[in-house]
Design an enzyme around this catalytic site. Sequence first.
Site, PDB file in Angstrom:
ATOM      1  N   CYS A 189       6.898   2.548   1.264  1.00 14.69           N
ATOM      2  CA  CYS A 189       5.754   1.823   0.716  1.00 14.69           C
ATOM      3  C   CYS A 189       6.147   1.107  -0.571  1.00 14.69           C
ATOM      4  O   CYS A 189       6.623   1.732  -1.517  1.00 14.69           O
ATOM      5  CB  CYS A 189       4.601   2.774   0.426  1.00 14.69           C
ATOM      6  SG  CYS A 189       3.150   1.937  -0.251  1.00 14.69           S
ATOM      7  N   LYS A 233       9.661   5.836   8.702  1.00 19.11           N
ATOM      8  CA  LYS A 233       9.232   4.439   8.569  1.00 19.11           C
ATOM      9  C   LYS A 233      10.190   3.703   7.639  1.00 19.11           C
ATOM     10  O   LYS A 233      10.372   4.082   6.480  1.00 19.11           O
ATOM     11  CB  LYS A 233       7.806   4.372   8.028  1.00 19.11           C
ATOM     12  CG  LYS A 233       7.173   2.991   8.181  1.00 19.11           C
ATOM     13  CD  LYS A 233       5.669   3.064   7.955  1.00 19.11           C
ATOM     14  CE  LYS A 233       4.997   1.771   8.378  1.00 19.11           C
ATOM     15  NZ  LYS A 233       3.528   1.836   8.225  1.00 19.11           N
ATOM     16  N   ASN A 290       6.541   8.086   5.505  1.00 20.46           N
ATOM     17  CA  ASN A 290       6.486   6.781   4.854  1.00 20.46           C
ATOM     18  C   ASN A 290       7.406   6.747   3.639  1.00 20.46           C
ATOM     19  O   ASN A 290       6.980   6.926   2.502  1.00 20.46           O
ATOM     20  CB  ASN A 290       5.030   6.467   4.448  1.00 20.46           C
ATOM     21  CG  ASN A 290       4.869   5.059   3.919  1.00 20.46           C
ATOM     22  OD1 ASN A 290       5.823   4.296   3.872  1.00 20.46           O
ATOM     23  ND2 ASN A 290       3.668   4.713   3.510  1.00 20.46           N
ATOM     24  N   ASN A 350       8.033  -1.861   7.759  1.00 24.20           N
ATOM     25  CA  ASN A 350       6.924  -1.837   6.813  1.00 24.20           C
ATOM     26  C   ASN A 350       6.830  -3.228   6.174  1.00 24.20           C
ATOM     27  O   ASN A 350       7.584  -4.137   6.507  1.00 24.20           O
ATOM     28  CB  ASN A 350       7.146  -0.757   5.752  1.00 24.20           C
ATOM     29  CG  ASN A 350       5.833  -0.225   5.192  1.00 24.20           C
ATOM     30  OD1 ASN A 350       4.843  -0.936   5.127  1.00 24.20           O
ATOM     31  ND2 ASN A 350       5.834   1.032   4.774  1.00 24.20           N
TER      32      ASN A 350
END
EC number: 1.3.-.-
Length: 307
Positions: free
Chosen positions: A133, A168, A130, A195
């Site tokens: 974020c 991601k 990730n 995302n």
Amino acid sequence: MTKISVNLPGLTMKNPLMPASGTFGFGDVPAAKKFDLNELGALVIKTTTPEARIGNPQPQIAVLDEGVLNSVGLTNPGVDEVITAKLPPIKKQYPELPLMASVGGESKAGYIEVARKLADSGKVNALEINFSCPNVAEGGMTFGVQPALIEELTAAIKAVVDVPIYIKLTPNVTSVTEIAKAAEAGGADGLSMINTVTGMRINIETRKPRLGNNIGGYSGAGVKPIALYQINQVRQVTDLPIIGMGGIESAQDVVEFMLAGANAVAVGSAHFKDALICPHIAQDLPAILEKLGVTDINDLVGQVEFN
């Protein structure tokens, strides 16, 4: 018989559906207990960081008519607790269910530590990294908008793990294709996208933002056109498998995402409307494919026909 199974690096899936990271916690949230998770293609767990995080100020979630704003901030008990207390119950109850762990961190060393520990645990089939974020002060988005850093971190993580890694991608960039190519250059086995889109809503009576963190990640049906566009752009520059997400609420949406270039899909905000959305979509897929004359769902990937 219509084929809806999908095979991705590390993930042998009976259908292309998985709950997006954070949606099902660590398989321990109420929605995850409403049906047999073996009906899923795979399960993606909540993003895990080196140490426990309590997340951002409340309220962390604002459910809107047109989607969801969240600023949870990667609340989790830390990687060691996840490995010893969170993963064993899922593996015991669902030994055949493919598990993808989501990796977060505030530094290069943090990402590498979490990825290595999760891979070494032997309890996960793949990792979603990730880098995107929008709800943490350090890491995440900071890394996710810089191609050179993406390539460097991807290569560093790939060097210490023995399971496939999916990067991601954030949609909050000028060129998502540059980020995708950097991930591929670093050795990524696949991509997850998109995302959430950074956004805000304001309460006009209090004049304060609806979220305790003021801004957050926007998801739901409103971002679907953005997701489809960016997935299609990336599909044109790479053959890497893509797990598509961003406003999926129906079997028709799954078909659309796969035509754009996704190989599988993750469902997030739709769980606020229907806790059983994934099994419901899985049940609907064969009929819609048959109606479209498609015998193998994998034949849809990237087959959009431009005017």
